[in-house]
Each structure stands twice: as structure tokens, then as C-alpha cells.
Design an enzyme around this catalytic site. Structure first.
Site, PDB file in Angstrom:
ATOM      1  N   LYS A  65       0.843  -1.204   0.000  1.00  0.00           N
ATOM      2  CA  LYS A  65       0.000   0.000   0.000  1.00  0.00           C
ATOM      3  C   LYS A  65       0.878   1.253   0.000  1.00  0.00           C
ATOM      4  O   LYS A  65       2.084   1.168   0.278  1.00  0.00           O
ATOM      5  CB  LYS A  65      -0.909  -0.011   1.234  1.00  0.00           C
ATOM      6  CG  LYS A  65      -0.161   0.094   2.559  1.00  0.00           C
ATOM      7  CD  LYS A  65      -1.062  -0.166   3.747  1.00  0.00           C
ATOM      8  CE  LYS A  65      -0.274  -0.092   5.053  1.00  0.00           C
ATOM      9  NZ  LYS A  65      -1.043  -0.623   6.190  1.00  0.00           N
ATOM     10  N   ARG A  99     -10.534  -0.234  14.963  1.00  0.00           N
ATOM     11  CA  ARG A  99     -10.573   0.477  13.690  1.00  0.00           C
ATOM     12  C   ARG A  99     -11.588  -0.251  12.814  1.00  0.00           C
ATOM     13  O   ARG A  99     -12.774  -0.016  12.909  1.00  0.00           O
ATOM     14  CB  ARG A  99      -9.149   0.511  13.092  1.00  0.00           C
ATOM     15  CG  ARG A  99      -8.968   1.487  11.977  1.00  0.00           C
ATOM     16  CD  ARG A  99      -7.504   1.634  11.542  1.00  0.00           C
ATOM     17  NE  ARG A  99      -6.920   0.412  10.977  1.00  0.00           N
ATOM     18  CZ  ARG A  99      -5.689   0.338  10.497  1.00  0.00           C
ATOM     19  NH1 ARG A  99      -4.893   1.384  10.526  1.00  0.00           N
ATOM     20  NH2 ARG A  99      -5.236  -0.797   9.987  1.00  0.00           N
ATOM     21  N   HIS A 150      -5.736  -7.241  13.121  1.00  0.00           N
ATOM     22  CA  HIS A 150      -4.573  -6.357  13.070  1.00  0.00           C
ATOM     23  C   HIS A 150      -4.178  -5.942  14.484  1.00  0.00           C
ATOM     24  O   HIS A 150      -5.038  -5.622  15.300  1.00  0.00           O
ATOM     25  CB  HIS A 150      -4.916  -5.136  12.219  1.00  0.00           C
ATOM     26  CG  HIS A 150      -3.725  -4.307  11.820  1.00  0.00           C
ATOM     27  ND1 HIS A 150      -2.559  -4.848  11.326  1.00  0.00           N
ATOM     28  CD2 HIS A 150      -3.526  -2.965  11.843  1.00  0.00           C
ATOM     29  CE1 HIS A 150      -1.700  -3.869  11.050  1.00  0.00           C
ATOM     30  NE2 HIS A 150      -2.255  -2.724  11.359  1.00  0.00           N
ATOM     31  N   ARG A 186       2.048 -10.946   7.252  1.00  0.00           N
ATOM     32  CA  ARG A 186       1.578  -9.771   6.517  1.00  0.00           C
ATOM     33  C   ARG A 186       2.457  -8.553   6.786  1.00  0.00           C
ATOM     34  O   ARG A 186       1.977  -7.510   7.215  1.00  0.00           O
ATOM     35  CB  ARG A 186       0.147  -9.506   6.994  1.00  0.00           C
ATOM     36  CG  ARG A 186      -0.796  -8.933   5.957  1.00  0.00           C
ATOM     37  CD  ARG A 186      -2.214  -8.844   6.501  1.00  0.00           C
ATOM     38  NE  ARG A 186      -2.332  -8.043   7.695  1.00  0.00           N
ATOM     39  CZ  ARG A 186      -2.972  -8.420   8.822  1.00  0.00           C
ATOM     40  NH1 ARG A 186      -3.588  -9.564   8.900  1.00  0.00           N
ATOM     41  NH2 ARG A 186      -3.000  -7.617   9.861  1.00  0.00           N
ATOM     42  N   TYR A 229      15.022  31.206   7.904  1.00  0.00           N
ATOM     43  CA  TYR A 229      13.796  31.835   8.390  1.00  0.00           C
ATOM     44  C   TYR A 229      13.711  31.811   9.910  1.00  0.00           C
ATOM     45  O   TYR A 229      14.102  30.823  10.547  1.00  0.00           O
ATOM     46  CB  TYR A 229      12.574  31.052   7.883  1.00  0.00           C
ATOM     47  CG  TYR A 229      12.230  31.246   6.431  1.00  0.00           C
ATOM     48  CD1 TYR A 229      11.906  32.491   5.907  1.00  0.00           C
ATOM     49  CD2 TYR A 229      12.199  30.141   5.580  1.00  0.00           C
ATOM     50  CE1 TYR A 229      11.568  32.634   4.572  1.00  0.00           C
ATOM     51  CE2 TYR A 229      11.861  30.273   4.241  1.00  0.00           C
ATOM     52  CZ  TYR A 229      11.541  31.532   3.745  1.00  0.00           C
ATOM     53  OH  TYR A 229      11.203  31.668   2.431  1.00  0.00           O
ATOM     54  N   CYS A 249      13.568  24.919   4.924  1.00  0.00           N
ATOM     55  CA  CYS A 249      12.699  25.700   4.038  1.00  0.00           C
ATOM     56  C   CYS A 249      11.939  24.764   3.100  1.00  0.00           C
ATOM     57  O   CYS A 249      12.106  23.551   3.149  1.00  0.00           O
ATOM     58  CB  CYS A 249      13.525  26.685   3.216  1.00  0.00           C
ATOM     59  SG  CYS A 249      14.709  27.633   4.181  1.00  0.00           S
ATOM     60  N   MET A 250      11.147  25.331   2.207  1.00  0.00           N
ATOM     61  CA  MET A 250      10.364  24.503   1.291  1.00  0.00           C
ATOM     62  C   MET A 250      11.258  23.680   0.356  1.00  0.00           C
ATOM     63  O   MET A 250      11.033  22.480   0.155  1.00  0.00           O
ATOM     64  CB  MET A 250       9.424  25.385   0.464  1.00  0.00           C
ATOM     65  CG  MET A 250       8.489  24.589  -0.426  1.00  0.00           C
ATOM     66  SD  MET A 250       7.456  25.621  -1.465  1.00  0.00           S
ATOM     67  CE  MET A 250       6.266  26.243  -0.306  1.00  0.00           C
ATOM     68  N   ASP A 251      12.290  24.318  -0.189  1.00  0.00           N
ATOM     69  CA  ASP A 251      13.097  23.655  -1.218  1.00  0.00           C
ATOM     70  C   ASP A 251      14.564  23.498  -0.842  1.00  0.00           C
ATOM     71  O   ASP A 251      15.342  22.968  -1.631  1.00  0.00           O
ATOM     72  CB  ASP A 251      13.025  24.471  -2.516  1.00  0.00           C
ATOM     73  CG  ASP A 251      11.612  24.888  -2.821  1.00  0.00           C
ATOM     74  OD1 ASP A 251      10.759  23.995  -2.951  1.00  0.00           O
ATOM     75  OD2 ASP A 251      11.342  26.106  -2.870  1.00  0.00           O
TER      76      ASP A 251
HETATM   77  C1  LIG Z   1      -0.264  -1.567   6.918  1.00  0.00           C
HETATM   78  C2  LIG Z   1      -0.780  -2.863   7.394  1.00  0.00           C
HETATM   79  C3  LIG Z   1       0.084  -3.950   7.585  1.00  0.00           C
HETATM   80  C4  LIG Z   1       1.582  -3.833   7.529  1.00  0.00           C
HETATM   81  O1  LIG Z   1       2.040  -3.199   8.700  1.00  0.00           O
HETATM   82  P1  LIG Z   1       3.610  -3.117   9.011  1.00  0.00           P
HETATM   83  O2  LIG Z   1       3.665  -2.563  10.382  1.00  0.00           O
HETATM   84  O3  LIG Z   1       4.184  -2.175   8.002  1.00  0.00           O
HETATM   85  O4  LIG Z   1       4.151  -4.483   8.881  1.00  0.00           O
HETATM   86  C5  LIG Z   1      -0.477  -5.177   7.891  1.00  0.00           C
HETATM   87  N1  LIG Z   1      -1.815  -5.308   8.020  1.00  0.00           N
HETATM   88  C6  LIG Z   1      -2.669  -4.273   7.879  1.00  0.00           C
HETATM   89  C7  LIG Z   1      -4.135  -4.507   8.053  1.00  0.00           C
HETATM   90  C8  LIG Z   1      -2.189  -3.010   7.567  1.00  0.00           C
HETATM   91  O5  LIG Z   1      -3.036  -1.986   7.433  1.00  0.00           O
END
Ligand SMILES: *Cc1c(COP(=O)(O)O)cnc(C)c1O
Length: 375
Positions: A39, A137, A171, A231, A272, A319-321
Site C-alpha cells: 500500500k 478500527r 490487526h 503480513r 527563516y 525551508c520549502m526547497d
Molecule cells: C499496513 C498494514 C500492515 C503492515 O504493517 P507493518 O507494520 O508495516 O508491517 C499489515 N496489516 C494491515 C491490516 C495493515 O493496514
């Protein structure tokens, strides 16, 4: 990228990511599947590049956050299974089925919507059930007094026509944190998950071929929680507290260059806000990187970067850049010298701590104008 255009860039080592994949694979039980989380553009490393690599390496599954991310992979020729971790409106059920994308289902109402849409098409949508065991969540709530109702809802969801329940997952909230309270919390989440899975199987005959819960923290700290599939995200990219123990290597190097060098007398204000005043005659390098590239302004004056001759402290407001660094003690540095913000020589954890954030946020904050160079 032409050498003269080298301003600021990220170097991405697919070799290091492959190394990390293999190291994690050899650390998990044989037979356990591997889902790579790609992701947020693979945590900034390039979703399609990383997905192709994982597909070639023989990973079993990929996960993304939303439909657009999943379609980017399919359009790019990725054929392996892809799970969407977040919400997809039921109106896209046909797109999901058409592209062979697995959708997370987090409550009975959504299951019913997907089911109705899939039935209408006379097709089947593959789903993974999400259980909320303490992250608070997404997912079916199955704790305490909600146990009967939550499990009942999962059973009904799985029996709906047009849905094929392949997996079930949860999770963790603190699997990457130390301390006995956190360990107890993670173990409680895990036992609740196991309890739900067992009840579903023993009382209702509902079972799943993929039960998964181990994010990076759990892969490292709780190997007994691997179940059918792990995962990891962060770990795959070579970051996280235990990445050193597994011998993992950072997937990304964020590099900028010195564009100008000037000498200032003691008592000169830099940048700045006049936040930094030189204490000695100071050789100041202007670096071609700022918060518009993804260097957090919150780290102003609190971080240092790596050159091949040693560290250089960042001074004054970012700064920005651009930002400034004190090159006085690294006299070898000159215009064009490469400066690593994070990577193999500058620890991303130090920079993220200075900015009051976590490595995750820095990785996915590198902006569009920063070219990605693949190795
Ligand atoms: C992002 C995510 C992961 C991976 O998490 P890490 O801490 O980067 O290993 C696994 N499962 C779910 C549901 C997530 O949203």
C-alpha cells in the site's frame, strides 16, 4: 537521470528488498504464506516495481489500501492475489470480481451489499473477514458481551450467496512495542482472534484457508502468531526496530546535494525565523532539499545527515526547497557532494524521532518531484 540534474533523489534497492523478502521467508515457519504489503506506493518504494519483484520471488499475496492501488497493480500486469485492506463501495463489486481482487469485509451490512451486487451479476467475490480484536478500527467486534453477536454476524456474512470467504484476519495495535502491558495486549488480541476462528469452525462449520494476523511487529516479536500467512510491510523495506537482528537492509536512500557553500562570521542568523545563530566562523552548505521534497520541517535544527566523511548537523529552519548544514568539520565537502538524509549511513529512526514521527511517515512522504532511481 543526467548527472548534472542530480538535485535530490531516492535510490531504491530492489536487491535489498529481495534480500529482506528472503530473510523474512527463512525466518517464518515453512509452509507459512507470505503476503507483502505494498500500500501507499509500497511505502514510497514504487508499488508496481516491488509487486513485480515479489511476484517473481514467489510471494503468495499482496495487500493494498484501496481499489485504485489494486487496479494499478492489475493494469501493470500483476496476476498474483491482491487483497484490499480498506473499504471499497459495493458499487465497484463488478470491478473487484472482474480484476480478481480480494475484498476485506468488516461488518455484516457491507457483506450484504457485496453479496447482493455479486448475485445480481451471477458471479462470486472473494473476501477476507476482518475481526476487530483491539485495534478499534475496522472489523467485526467479537469481544466480551459482543461475542455471540459478532460471531453470528460473521457466520451470516460467510454464508451469503455470491461471496467466497477465503480468509480471516485481525490487526495488532502494539505488536512492535516493548513492555509487559503491550505484550499482554497483543497476546489478548491473538487469543481472542483464535477463539473467534475456533468458534466459527467448531460451532458453525465455517472455516478459512488463510488465517493471518502478523504485521511486521508480530513477525519479529511473536513468531508463534504466524498462522497460515504473515503480513509484513515495514520489515520488507528493511526498517523497524528489529530489522538489524534479521540482517535486513534499507530499501531506500534519500539523497541530496550541496549546491552552495558560504562562510559566515560568529553571530550570524541562518534561515527563516532567525532560529539558529552561528557560534563560530561556520562553513554553511545549502542543500537542495526541503519540506516540499519530504524532509519534515519539524526536524529543523534537530537532525544530522551523512556524508562519506562523516555526519553534518542540519542548522536553521528547513525551508520549502532548501535547508542548511554545518560543513565546518567536514572540509572535504564541496558543491555537488552527496548528502544522505536517510539510508544505509543515516538511520531513518533518528530523523523520524527528530521530527516527532515514525519511519512509516517519512517513507511515504517523499514527494512527487523527487525522482526514484532503481538499482
Ligand atoms: C499496513 C498494514 C500492515 C503492515 O504493517 P507493518 O507494520 O508495516 O508491517 C499489515 N496489516 C494491515 C491490516 C495493515 O493496514
Amino acid at each position: 537521470m543526467n548527472d548534472l540534474q542530480k538535485r535530490t533523489w531516492v535510490e531504491i534497492s530492489l536487491g535489498n528488498i529481495k534480500h529482506n523478502y528472503e530473510a523474512i521467508r527463512s525466518d517464518i515457519p515453512s509452509g507459512c504464506r507470505f503476503l507483502g504489503v505494498v500500500k501507499a506506493d509500497a511505502y514510497g518504494h514504487g508499488a508496481l516495481r516491488v509487486a513485480s519483484l515479489l511476484q517473481d520471488c514467489g510471494a503468495d499475496y499482496l495487500a493494498v489500501s484501496c481499489l485504485d492501488e489494486a487496479l494499478e497493480l492489475r493494469d501493470g500486469g500483476i496476476t498474483m492475489p491482491v487483497l484490499i485492506l480498506g473499504h471499497t463501495p459495493w458499487q465497484y463489486t463488478e470491478t473487484l470480481i472482474e480484476n480478481n481482487i480480494t475484498q476485506t469485509v468488516t461488518c455484516l451490512a457491507k457483506a450484504e451489499e457485496y453479496s447482493a451486487a455479486a448475485e445480481q451479476l451471477g458471479r462470486e467475490l472473494t473476501i477476507h473477514i476482518k475481526v476487530d480484536t483491539g485495534m478499534s478500527r475496522l472489523g467485526f467486534l467479537c469481544d466480551g458481551s459482543l461475542s455471540e453477536e459478532g460471531i453470528g454476524h460473521i457466520v451470516r456474512a460467510c454464508r451469503l450467496p455470491g461471496l467466497r470467504a477465503e480468509g480471516i484476519y485481525t490487526h495488532f495495535a502494539v505488536s512492535d512495542e516493548s513492555g509487559e502491558e503491550n505484550r499482554a495486549y497483543t497476546r489478548r488480541q491473538f487469543s481472542l482472534f483464535l477463539h473467534v476462528v475456533e468458534e466459527l469452525r467448531d460451532r458453525y462449520g465455517v472455516s478459512f484457508s488463510l488465517r493471518h494476523c502478523a504485521n511486521s511487529g508480530a513477525v519479529v516479536n511473536y513468531p508463534e502468531m504466524a498462522l497460515d500467512m504473515v503480513r509484513p510491510g515495514l520489515l520488507l523495506y528493511g526498517y523497524g526496530d528489529s530489522s538489524h537482528r534479521l540482517g535486513l537492509k534499507p530499501g531506500m536512500r534519500f539523497v541530496t546535494t550541496v549546491t552552495t557553500i558560504k562562510h559566515y562570521e560568529p553571530g550570524t542568523f541562518i534561515s527563516y525565523g532567525r532560529k539558529y545563530e552561528t557560534k563560530r566562523r561556520t562553513r554553511v552548505g545549502v542543500l537542495a532539499v526541503g519540506y516540499a521534497d519530504g524532509l519534515p520541517r519539524a526536524a529543523s535544527g534537530k537532525c544530522s545527515f551523512a556524508t562519506r566523511w562523516g555526519p553534518v548537523p542540519q542548522i536553521g529552519t528547513i525551508c520549502m526547497d532548501m535547508c542548511m548544514a554545518d560543513l565546518t568539520d567536514v572540509y572535504e565537502a564541496e558543491v555537488g557532494t552527496e548528502v544522505e538524509l536517510f539510508g544505509e549511513h543515516a538511520d531513518i529512526n533518528t530523523l523520524s524521532a527528530a521530527a516527532g514521527t515514525i519511519p512509516y511517515e517519512l517513507l511515504c512522504s517523499v514527494t512527487k518531484r523527487v525522482p526514484r532511481v532503481y538499482k
